[in-house]
Design a protein around this motif. Structure first.
Motif, PDB file in Angstrom:
ATOM      1  N   LEU A  76      24.900  44.628  38.279  1.00  0.00           N
ATOM      2  CA  LEU A  76      25.462  45.442  38.960  1.00  0.00           C
ATOM      3  C   LEU A  76      27.475  44.921  39.837  1.00  0.00           C
ATOM      4  CD1 LEU A  76      22.966  48.217  39.825  1.00  0.00           C
ATOM      5  CD2 LEU A  76      24.563  48.427  38.163  1.00  0.00           C
ATOM      6  N   GLU A  77      26.910  43.969  40.138  1.00  0.00           N
ATOM      7  CA  GLU A  77      27.774  42.725  40.894  1.00  0.00           C
ATOM      8  C   GLU A  77      29.159  42.355  40.316  1.00  0.00           C
ATOM      9  OE1 GLU A  77      28.637  41.834  44.004  1.00  0.00           O
ATOM     10  OE2 GLU A  77      27.079  42.594  45.256  1.00  0.00           O
ATOM     11  N   LEU A  78      28.779  42.382  39.249  1.00  0.00           N
ATOM     12  CA  LEU A  78      29.626  42.194  38.492  1.00  0.00           C
ATOM     13  C   LEU A  78      30.218  43.377  37.542  1.00  0.00           C
ATOM     14  CD1 LEU A  78      27.889  39.373  36.221  1.00  0.00           C
ATOM     15  CD2 LEU A  78      30.335  39.055  37.576  1.00  0.00           C
ATOM     16  N   ALA A  79      29.353  44.542  37.108  1.00  0.00           N
ATOM     17  CA  ALA A  79      29.858  45.711  36.854  1.00  0.00           C
ATOM     18  C   ALA A  79      30.899  46.013  37.649  1.00  0.00           C
ATOM     19  CB  ALA A  79      28.717  46.688  36.841  1.00  0.00           C
ATOM     20  N   ALA A  80      31.137  46.487  39.411  1.00  0.00           N
ATOM     21  CA  ALA A  80      31.491  47.127  40.200  1.00  0.00           C
ATOM     22  C   ALA A  80      32.457  46.102  40.289  1.00  0.00           C
ATOM     23  CB  ALA A  80      30.119  46.956  41.613  1.00  0.00           C
ATOM     24  N   GLY A  81      32.999  44.808  40.117  1.00  0.00           N
ATOM     25  CA  GLY A  81      33.821  44.487  39.934  1.00  0.00           C
ATOM     26  C   GLY A  81      35.173  44.978  39.097  1.00  0.00           C
ATOM     27  N   PHE A  82      34.133  44.368  37.688  1.00  0.00           N
ATOM     28  CA  PHE A  82      35.194  44.909  36.876  1.00  0.00           C
ATOM     29  C   PHE A  82      36.176  46.186  37.298  1.00  0.00           C
ATOM     30  CE2 PHE A  82      32.508  41.883  34.164  1.00  0.00           C
ATOM     31  CZ  PHE A  82      34.003  40.438  33.218  1.00  0.00           C
ATOM     32  N   ILE A  83      34.899  47.079  37.428  1.00  0.00           N
ATOM     33  CA  ILE A  83      35.172  48.743  37.623  1.00  0.00           C
ATOM     34  C   ILE A  83      36.758  48.414  38.616  1.00  0.00           C
ATOM     35  CG2 ILE A  83      34.867  50.948  37.782  1.00  0.00           C
ATOM     36  CD1 ILE A  83      32.426  50.171  36.806  1.00  0.00           C
ATOM     37  N   ALA A  84      36.624  48.540  39.691  1.00  0.00           N
ATOM     38  CA  ALA A  84      36.729  47.977  41.083  1.00  0.00           C
ATOM     39  C   ALA A  84      38.656  47.503  40.297  1.00  0.00           C
ATOM     40  CB  ALA A  84      35.904  47.212  42.305  1.00  0.00           C
ATOM     41  N   GLY A  85      38.531  46.530  39.878  1.00  0.00           N
ATOM     42  CA  GLY A  85      39.481  45.377  39.337  1.00  0.00           C
ATOM     43  C   GLY A  85      39.621  46.722  38.280  1.00  0.00           C
ATOM     44  N   GLY A  86      40.085  46.988  37.831  1.00  0.00           N
ATOM     45  CA  GLY A  86      40.647  47.202  36.586  1.00  0.00           C
ATOM     46  C   GLY A  86      40.814  48.484  37.479  1.00  0.00           C
ATOM     47  N   ALA A  87      40.397  49.313  37.942  1.00  0.00           N
ATOM     48  CA  ALA A  87      41.146  50.317  38.952  1.00  0.00           C
ATOM     49  C   ALA A  87      42.042  50.097  39.970  1.00  0.00           C
ATOM     50  CB  ALA A  87      39.250  51.730  39.471  1.00  0.00           C
ATOM     51  N   MET A 127      45.629  49.880  25.252  1.00  0.00           N
ATOM     52  CA  MET A 127      44.954  49.524  26.444  1.00  0.00           C
ATOM     53  C   MET A 127      45.585  48.170  26.699  1.00  0.00           C
ATOM     54  SD  MET A 127      41.472  48.018  25.092  1.00  0.00           S
ATOM     55  CE  MET A 127      40.554  49.749  24.974  1.00  0.00           C
ATOM     56  N   ASN A 128      45.260  48.209  28.159  1.00  0.00           N
ATOM     57  CA  ASN A 128      45.072  46.787  28.810  1.00  0.00           C
ATOM     58  C   ASN A 128      44.838  46.239  29.206  1.00  0.00           C
ATOM     59  OD1 ASN A 128      44.886  48.530  31.278  1.00  0.00           O
ATOM     60  ND2 ASN A 128      46.280  49.364  31.122  1.00  0.00           N
ATOM     61  N   ILE A 129      44.329  44.961  30.160  1.00  0.00           N
ATOM     62  CA  ILE A 129      43.683  44.504  30.948  1.00  0.00           C
ATOM     63  C   ILE A 129      42.513  44.986  31.915  1.00  0.00           C
ATOM     64  CG2 ILE A 129      42.828  42.148  32.075  1.00  0.00           C
ATOM     65  CD1 ILE A 129      44.571  41.699  29.475  1.00  0.00           C
ATOM     66  N   ALA A 130      43.114  46.030  32.720  1.00  0.00           N
ATOM     67  CA  ALA A 130      42.605  46.993  33.581  1.00  0.00           C
ATOM     68  C   ALA A 130      41.652  47.321  32.419  1.00  0.00           C
ATOM     69  CB  ALA A 130      43.645  47.522  35.001  1.00  0.00           C
ATOM     70  N   ASP A 131      41.826  48.207  31.769  1.00  0.00           N
ATOM     71  CA  ASP A 131      41.173  49.448  30.612  1.00  0.00           C
ATOM     72  C   ASP A 131      39.859  48.655  30.139  1.00  0.00           C
ATOM     73  OD1 ASP A 131      42.894  51.159  31.480  1.00  0.00           O
ATOM     74  OD2 ASP A 131      44.702  50.624  29.339  1.00  0.00           O
ATOM     75  N   LEU A 132      39.953  47.518  29.396  1.00  0.00           N
ATOM     76  CA  LEU A 132      39.336  46.425  29.148  1.00  0.00           C
ATOM     77  C   LEU A 132      38.262  46.091  29.920  1.00  0.00           C
ATOM     78  CD1 LEU A 132      41.512  43.459  26.835  1.00  0.00           C
ATOM     79  CD2 LEU A 132      40.343  45.508  26.275  1.00  0.00           C
ATOM     80  N   ALA A 133      37.980  46.081  31.916  1.00  0.00           N
ATOM     81  CA  ALA A 133      38.185  45.700  32.522  1.00  0.00           C
ATOM     82  C   ALA A 133      36.719  46.760  32.876  1.00  0.00           C
ATOM     83  CB  ALA A 133      38.604  44.808  33.451  1.00  0.00           C
ATOM     84  N   ILE A 134      37.079  47.686  32.567  1.00  0.00           N
ATOM     85  CA  ILE A 134      36.863  49.094  33.352  1.00  0.00           C
ATOM     86  C   ILE A 134      35.529  49.079  32.018  1.00  0.00           C
ATOM     87  CG2 ILE A 134      36.782  51.181  33.473  1.00  0.00           C
ATOM     88  CD1 ILE A 134      39.815  51.138  34.715  1.00  0.00           C
TER      89      ILE A 134
END
Length: 154
Positions: free
Chosen positions: A85-96, A122-129
């Motif tokens: 969940l930490e990784l999930a939240a980090g990916f979503i936050a960074g992408g957003a 898409m872009n890197i942020a979209d991939l991270a989200i």
């Protein structure tokens, strides 16, 4: 700490890749990377996913800030715990944050990654989200399984 580090790394890679595209390509230009599986095409999206809501991009920047604030709130209050969940939240936050910065600074998001025959851009942020959402689902399933398992042994 993983949440903040991953969010920062995603934000930096996203913004760096978008900067590179804006400097080295013109809008509409295409470059093969791994033909036929991947190519870059410089596109400016003033809306949301799948080019919907064109012209309303700034509203999505504000929504991204709310999402990141909610992630921080839930993380601080212990709802987001465990490395998945930490990784999930980090990916979503960074992408957003990456897409929000584009919307606030440029009024549109720089997209450039096209998989296959062009099913979307898409872009890197979209991939991270996307990665973050998948990890969020996996993390919630793991937590649910652990909760059921610990309940059944009581």
């Amino acid at each position: 700490m993983a949440f903040y580090m991953l969010a920062l790394i995603v934000l930096l890679i996203d913004q760096g890749s978008k900067w590179w595209i804006r400097v080295h390509m013109f809008v509409g230009e295409q470059r093969n990377v791994l033909a036929p599986y991947l190519h870059f095409e410089y596109y400016q999206n003033s809306g949301a996913a799948f080019s919907s809501f064109q012209g309303y991009g700034k509203w999505f920047a504000y929504l991204a800030v709310v999402v990141v604030a909610a992630l921080i709130y839930y993380r601080v209050n212990g709802a987001i715990r465990g490395w998945v969940l930490e990784l999930a939240a980090g990916f979503i936050a960074g992408g957003a944050l990456g897409n929000a910065l584009d919307r606030l600074i440029f009024g549109k998001v720089t997209d450039f990654i096209v998989w296959g025959s062009g099913s979307g851009i898409m872009n890197i942020a979209d991939l991270a989200i996307n990665a973050g959402v998948i990890l969020l689902i996996v993390g919630m399933l793991i937590r649910s399984w652990q909760d059921k398992r610990s309940y059944s042994f009581k």
